[in-house]
Design a protein around this motif. Structure first.
Motif, PDB file in Angstrom:
ATOM      1  N   MET A   1       0.913  -1.094  -0.375  1.00 49.59           N
ATOM      2  CA  MET A   1      -0.152  -0.064  -0.148  1.00 49.59           C
ATOM      3  C   MET A   1       0.808   1.339   0.116  1.00 49.59           C
ATOM      4  SD  MET A   1      -2.903  -0.843  -0.236  1.00 49.59           S
ATOM      5  CE  MET A   1      -3.629   1.109   0.364  1.00 49.59           C
ATOM      6  N   LEU A   2       2.093   0.920   0.296  1.00 50.69           N
ATOM      7  CA  LEU A   2       3.239   2.533   0.643  1.00 50.69           C
ATOM      8  C   LEU A   2       3.010   2.429  -0.978  1.00 50.69           C
ATOM      9  CD1 LEU A   2       4.749   1.686   3.801  1.00 50.69           C
ATOM     10  CD2 LEU A   2       3.102   3.372   3.337  1.00 50.69           C
ATOM     11  N   VAL A   3       3.667   1.978  -1.536  1.00 50.49           N
ATOM     12  CA  VAL A   3       4.438   1.908  -2.511  1.00 50.49           C
ATOM     13  C   VAL A   3       3.143   1.968  -4.141  1.00 50.49           C
ATOM     14  CG1 VAL A   3       6.316   1.008  -1.796  1.00 50.49           C
ATOM     15  CG2 VAL A   3       5.279  -0.219  -3.141  1.00 50.49           C
ATOM     16  N   LEU A   4       2.167   1.558  -3.669  1.00 53.52           N
ATOM     17  CA  LEU A   4       1.590   1.339  -4.825  1.00 53.52           C
ATOM     18  C   LEU A   4       1.194   2.944  -5.963  1.00 53.52           C
ATOM     19  CD1 LEU A   4      -2.289  -0.628  -3.763  1.00 53.52           C
ATOM     20  CD2 LEU A   4      -0.836  -1.027  -5.197  1.00 53.52           C
ATOM     21  N   ALA A   5       0.929   2.396  -7.577  1.00 49.95           N
ATOM     22  CA  ALA A   5       0.875   3.728  -8.061  1.00 49.95           C
ATOM     23  C   ALA A   5      -1.042   4.527  -7.654  1.00 49.95           C
ATOM     24  CB  ALA A   5       1.197   3.406  -9.608  1.00 49.95           C
ATOM     25  N   PRO A   6      -0.675   6.046  -7.961  1.00 42.90           N
ATOM     26  CA  PRO A   6      -2.164   5.797  -7.587  1.00 42.90           C
ATOM     27  C   PRO A   6      -2.982   5.386  -9.338  1.00 42.90           C
ATOM     28  CG  PRO A   6      -0.673   8.275  -7.712  1.00 42.90           C
ATOM     29  CD  PRO A   6       0.628   6.532  -8.028  1.00 42.90           C
TER      30      PRO A   6
ATOM     31  N   ALA B   1      -7.485   7.966   2.609  1.00 41.43           N
ATOM     32  CA  ALA B   1      -6.179   7.942   2.345  1.00 41.43           C
ATOM     33  C   ALA B   1      -5.279   7.815   0.951  1.00 41.43           C
ATOM     34  CB  ALA B   1      -6.080   6.671   2.881  1.00 41.43           C
ATOM     35  N   LEU B   2      -6.803   7.936  -0.311  1.00 38.35           N
ATOM     36  CA  LEU B   2      -6.316   7.887  -1.457  1.00 38.35           C
ATOM     37  C   LEU B   2      -4.899   9.066  -1.440  1.00 38.35           C
ATOM     38  CD1 LEU B   2      -9.389   6.888  -3.162  1.00 38.35           C
ATOM     39  CD2 LEU B   2      -7.222   5.860  -3.358  1.00 38.35           C
ATOM     40  N   ASP B   3      -5.875  10.623  -0.617  1.00 37.46           N
ATOM     41  CA  ASP B   3      -5.410  11.417  -0.799  1.00 37.46           C
ATOM     42  C   ASP B   3      -3.693  11.996  -0.629  1.00 37.46           C
ATOM     43  OD1 ASP B   3      -5.199  14.529  -1.967  1.00 37.46           O
ATOM     44  OD2 ASP B   3      -5.114  14.530   0.552  1.00 37.46           O
ATOM     45  N   ILE B   4      -3.624  11.118   0.792  1.00 40.63           N
ATOM     46  CA  ILE B   4      -2.660  11.126   1.094  1.00 40.63           C
ATOM     47  C   ILE B   4      -1.219  10.336   0.604  1.00 40.63           C
ATOM     48  CG2 ILE B   4      -1.567  11.228   3.396  1.00 40.63           C
ATOM     49  CD1 ILE B   4      -3.593  11.915   4.499  1.00 40.63           C
ATOM     50  N   LEU B   5      -2.119   8.917   0.028  1.00 43.32           N
ATOM     51  CA  LEU B   5      -0.983   8.192  -0.993  1.00 43.32           C
ATOM     52  C   LEU B   5      -0.429   8.962  -1.286  1.00 43.32           C
ATOM     53  CD1 LEU B   5      -2.943   4.766   0.989  1.00 43.32           C
ATOM     54  CD2 LEU B   5      -0.556   5.189   0.766  1.00 43.32           C
ATOM     55  N   ALA B   6      -1.551   9.068  -2.195  1.00 41.99           N
ATOM     56  CA  ALA B   6      -1.312   9.813  -3.994  1.00 41.99           C
ATOM     57  C   ALA B   6      -0.148  10.866  -4.187  1.00 41.99           C
ATOM     58  CB  ALA B   6      -1.824  10.565  -4.895  1.00 41.99           C
ATOM     59  N   ARG B   7       0.335  11.068  -3.110  1.00 37.30           N
ATOM     60  CA  ARG B   7       1.207  12.602  -2.684  1.00 37.30           C
ATOM     61  C   ARG B   7       2.417  12.217  -1.554  1.00 37.30           C
ATOM     62  NH1 ARG B   7      -0.550  17.095   0.715  1.00 37.30           N
ATOM     63  NH2 ARG B   7      -2.607  16.083   1.356  1.00 37.30           N
ATOM     64  N   SER B   8       2.061  11.031  -1.297  1.00 39.36           N
ATOM     65  CA  SER B   8       3.430   9.680  -0.583  1.00 39.36           C
ATOM     66  C   SER B   8       4.780  10.527  -0.837  1.00 39.36           C
ATOM     67  CB  SER B   8       3.285   8.231  -0.005  1.00 39.36           C
ATOM     68  OG  SER B   8       4.382   8.325   0.501  1.00 39.36           O
ATOM     69  N   ARG B   9       5.896  10.844  -0.069  1.00 42.23           N
ATOM     70  CA  ARG B   9       7.877  10.182  -0.491  1.00 42.23           C
ATOM     71  C   ARG B   9       7.972   9.862  -0.018  1.00 42.23           C
ATOM     72  NH1 ARG B   9      10.330  14.876   2.357  1.00 42.23           N
ATOM     73  NH2 ARG B   9      11.739  14.478   0.234  1.00 42.23           N
ATOM     74  N   VAL B  10       7.202   8.980   0.463  1.00 44.96           N
ATOM     75  CA  VAL B  10       8.287   6.814   0.246  1.00 44.96           C
ATOM     76  C   VAL B  10       8.747   6.304  -0.340  1.00 44.96           C
ATOM     77  CG1 VAL B  10       8.093   4.449   1.319  1.00 44.96           C
ATOM     78  CG2 VAL B  10       6.571   6.807   2.782  1.00 44.96           C
ATOM     79  N   ARG B  11       9.592   6.519  -0.559  1.00 42.40           N
ATOM     80  CA  ARG B  11      10.401   5.716  -2.013  1.00 42.40           C
ATOM     81  C   ARG B  11      10.969   4.483  -1.604  1.00 42.40           C
ATOM     82  NH1 ARG B  11       7.707   8.817  -3.523  1.00 42.40           N
ATOM     83  NH2 ARG B  11       7.651  10.509  -4.769  1.00 42.40           N
ATOM     84  N   GLU B  12      10.957   4.185  -0.225  1.00 40.66           N
ATOM     85  CA  GLU B  12      11.448   3.163  -0.112  1.00 40.66           C
ATOM     86  C   GLU B  12      10.881   2.434   1.355  1.00 40.66           C
ATOM     87  OE1 GLU B  12      16.052   1.455  -0.323  1.00 40.66           O
ATOM     88  OE2 GLU B  12      15.523   2.527   1.752  1.00 40.66           O
TER      89      GLU B  12
ATOM     90  N   ARG C   1      12.276   1.520 -11.370  1.00 42.32           N
ATOM     91  CA  ARG C   1      11.203   1.934 -11.116  1.00 42.32           C
ATOM     92  C   ARG C   1      11.729   2.938  -9.758  1.00 42.32           C
ATOM     93  NH1 ARG C   1       9.478  -3.478 -11.701  1.00 42.32           N
ATOM     94  NH2 ARG C   1       8.005  -3.830 -13.696  1.00 42.32           N
ATOM     95  N   PRO C   2      10.397   4.201  -9.711  1.00 40.32           N
ATOM     96  CA  PRO C   2      10.938   4.654  -8.885  1.00 40.32           C
ATOM     97  C   PRO C   2      11.043   4.331  -7.124  1.00 40.32           C
ATOM     98  CG  PRO C   2       8.717   5.351 -10.080  1.00 40.32           C
ATOM     99  CD  PRO C   2       9.598   4.057 -10.528  1.00 40.32           C
ATOM    100  N   LYS C   3      10.327   3.443  -7.410  1.00 41.21           N
ATOM    101  CA  LYS C   3       9.931   3.013  -5.825  1.00 41.21           C
ATOM    102  C   LYS C   3      10.741   1.764  -5.268  1.00 41.21           C
ATOM    103  CE  LYS C   3       5.824   5.847  -5.595  1.00 41.21           C
ATOM    104  NZ  LYS C   3       4.490   5.389  -4.786  1.00 41.21           N
ATOM    105  N   ARG C   4      10.714   1.105  -4.223  1.00 39.09           N
ATOM    106  CA  ARG C   4      11.333  -0.165  -4.375  1.00 39.09           C
ATOM    107  C   ARG C   4      11.348  -0.652  -3.236  1.00 39.09           C
ATOM    108  NH1 ARG C   4      17.640  -1.140  -3.653  1.00 39.09           N
ATOM    109  NH2 ARG C   4      18.328   0.135  -1.701  1.00 39.09           N
ATOM    110  N   ILE C   5      10.625  -2.246  -2.955  1.00 39.30           N
ATOM    111  CA  ILE C   5      10.698  -2.350  -1.227  1.00 39.30           C
ATOM    112  C   ILE C   5      11.974  -3.669  -1.494  1.00 39.30           C
ATOM    113  CG2 ILE C   5       9.340  -4.498   0.218  1.00 39.30           C
ATOM    114  CD1 ILE C   5       7.081  -4.069  -1.730  1.00 39.30           C
TER     115      ILE C   5
END
Length: 481
Positions: A172-177, A189-200, A272-276
């Motif tokens: 959920m922390l890295v899903l694309a909008p 939550a949709l709004d904040i997750l879409a603007r999240s700065r979490v990348r890793e 990809r811009p994020k990673r787990i």
């Protein structure tokens, strides 16, 4: 001579109260109502105005197929011998004594709503959260609507745990909008997750990959994320698998998990811009503050696997001289759920469950079954298994009820006889104590309303997340008596 034309008189129904409306409660209700004798009436009590438990507020929004199990529960709810009483809190609006006075049996199905703490320094720092809170927040649970999750500052998050909930949180922390948009994720939550700065997102487990509690589909779908690479250090993975575990080798799920993890470790990052990042054999020892008292880093100790006492598998043992500090601004603990005591009901504090024998609640003093009291689901066996596990679990308990009540064979010794079995008396009592009682018709009104809100944007529903909203919509169409 008897009059063969005289009408037959059916025996009075046996009335059962089910406390909790999640999968375990609904499977128990379904088994009871499927009995061919048609002697059982079921009343279900739920603290929220909405049913389904973790299917509504725990299953990740991007898993709609799992949520479709509610169609089975809807068939149970449509049974003429079923009633739903929502917005009723056990211990506040109705007590154990009240239910024993009105029902032949009580079935406790309240699940395991609390999280297990880490028990380490810094756990209460801002930025440290229970996975239960975060899951409830993005799923629109009224208890967690106002939770403050700072996704707009931290670029790295850590999830502590090696089960499906940990993977849900990481995903959920890295899903694309675009992946979130068609889901029933709560709007806030949709709004904040879409603007999240979490990348890793780093997912850590105290034991090794072979002992992880992931299911194969949950682990496999990480590799299908649009915006995130899955990163595993091959050398670290080999080291974590160096100690043989015969139990894991014999387990098909564990073997397949290891294969999936080896595949991830062999993949080069695709940019990809994020990673787990999946890591193993690490235990947190402290959460340390950064700027302004907010979480700044996690201190961890490396573990090794050693034989558990009695030869039952492997356990993690810390290597005190091997420690690591990882900077991060968010931590989510996902190390398990725990049941909470119900007023007046026996409870095993150590296990976090109601003590039982085959679903029969036990008296802590004597160890004997308490007539008329039963338990199902996580509050019975602990937080284990998948949704379907509750079906077999509930059948065991319902079989005990069938054996104990008068319609069973030789069950008189465990039968409970209420003071009254008048169904109208129960509803009158509830309405007097809780004027905002929600019937199943009220839930159906909520359901229609949420689905209608979601339809214009192609979403399954837009959830109402505040109690006052839910009660207003529920009251709009349900009968007043």
């Amino acid at each position: 001579m008897t009059d063969s034309s005289a009408p037959d008189h059916d025996p009075a129904p046996l009335r059962i109260a089910v406390i909790g409306s999640g999968p375990a409660g609904f499977y128990a209700a379904g088994h009871l109502l499927a009995d061919s004798s048609e002697r059982y009436d079921v009343d279900m009590f739920e603290r929220l105005p909405t049913p389904w438990g973790l299917v509504r507020s725990g299953v990740a929004p991007d898993h709609p197929k799992i949520k479709s199990v509610t169609r089975i529960y809807e068939r149970t709810a449509a049974h003429p011998r079923f009633r739903f009483f929502g917005n009723i809190t056990f211990g506040e609006h109705v007590s154990r004594a009240d239910l024993l006075a009105h029902y032949h049996a009580i079935v406790y199905a309240t699940g395991s709503p609390a999280d297990r703490p880490l028990g380490i320094p810094g756990e209460d720092l801002p930025g440290s959260h229970a996975a239960t809170e975060f899951v409830g927040w993005y799923n629109g649970h009224p208890d967690h609507t106002d939770l403050e999750i700072d996704l707009l500052s931290a670029e790295r998050a850590m999830v502590i745990g090696n089960g499906n909930v940990a993977l849900d949180v990481a995903r959920m922390l890295v899903l694309a909008p675009s992946e979130l948009a068609p889901t029933d994720t709560a709007d806030h939550a949709l709004d904040i997750l879409a603007r999240s700065r979490v990348r890793e997102v780093i997912v850590t487990g105290r034991r090794g990959p072979a002992q992880a509690a992931f299911t194969n589909p949950e682990l496999r779908e990480l590799g299908e994320l649009a915006d995130a690479d899955i990163v595993i250090d091959p050398g670290e993975l080999d080291s974590a698998l160096a100690v043989p575990d015969p139990g894991a080798t014999e387990n098909a799920t564990s073997r397949r998990n290891v294969e999936i993890l080896r595949d991830y470790a062999s993949r080069p990052p695709s940019g990809r811009p994020k990673r787990i990042v999946l890591r193993f054999l690490l235990s947190p020892t402290a959460l340390r503050p950064g700027t302004e008292g907010h979480l700044g880093s996690v201190e961890l100790v490396r573990n090794r696997l050693v034989p558990a006492p009695g030869g039952s598998g492997l356990r993690a043992e810390p290597i005190e001289e091997e420690r690591e500090t990882i900077p991060c601004g968010l931590v989510f603990r996902a190390i398990g759920y725990r049941g909470i005591p119900l007023p007046g009901v026996p409870f095993d504090e150590r296990a976090g469950t109601i003590p039982h024998d085959g679903g029969r609640v036990l008296d802590p003093a004597s160890g004997a079954p308490l007539p008329g009291e039963y338990v199902v689901g996580w509050i019975k066996r602990g937080p284990s298994g998948v949704i379907g596990t509750n079906k077999k679990d509930a059948q065991e308990t319902v079989d005990a009820i069938f054996a104990d009540l008068p319609s069973g064979e030789g069950g008189a010794s465990l039968a409970h006889v209420p003071d009254t079995s008048d169904p109208d008396a129960v509803e009158a009592l509830l309405r007097e104590r809780q004027p905002d009682l929600v019937t199943y018709a009220g839930w159906e009104s909520i359901d229609r309303h949420e689905r209608a809100l979601g339809e214009p944007s192609g979403r399954p529903r837009v959830k109402l997340t505040r109690l006052e909203e839910l009660l207003r919509v529920a009251a709009s169409e349900q009968p007043s008596s």
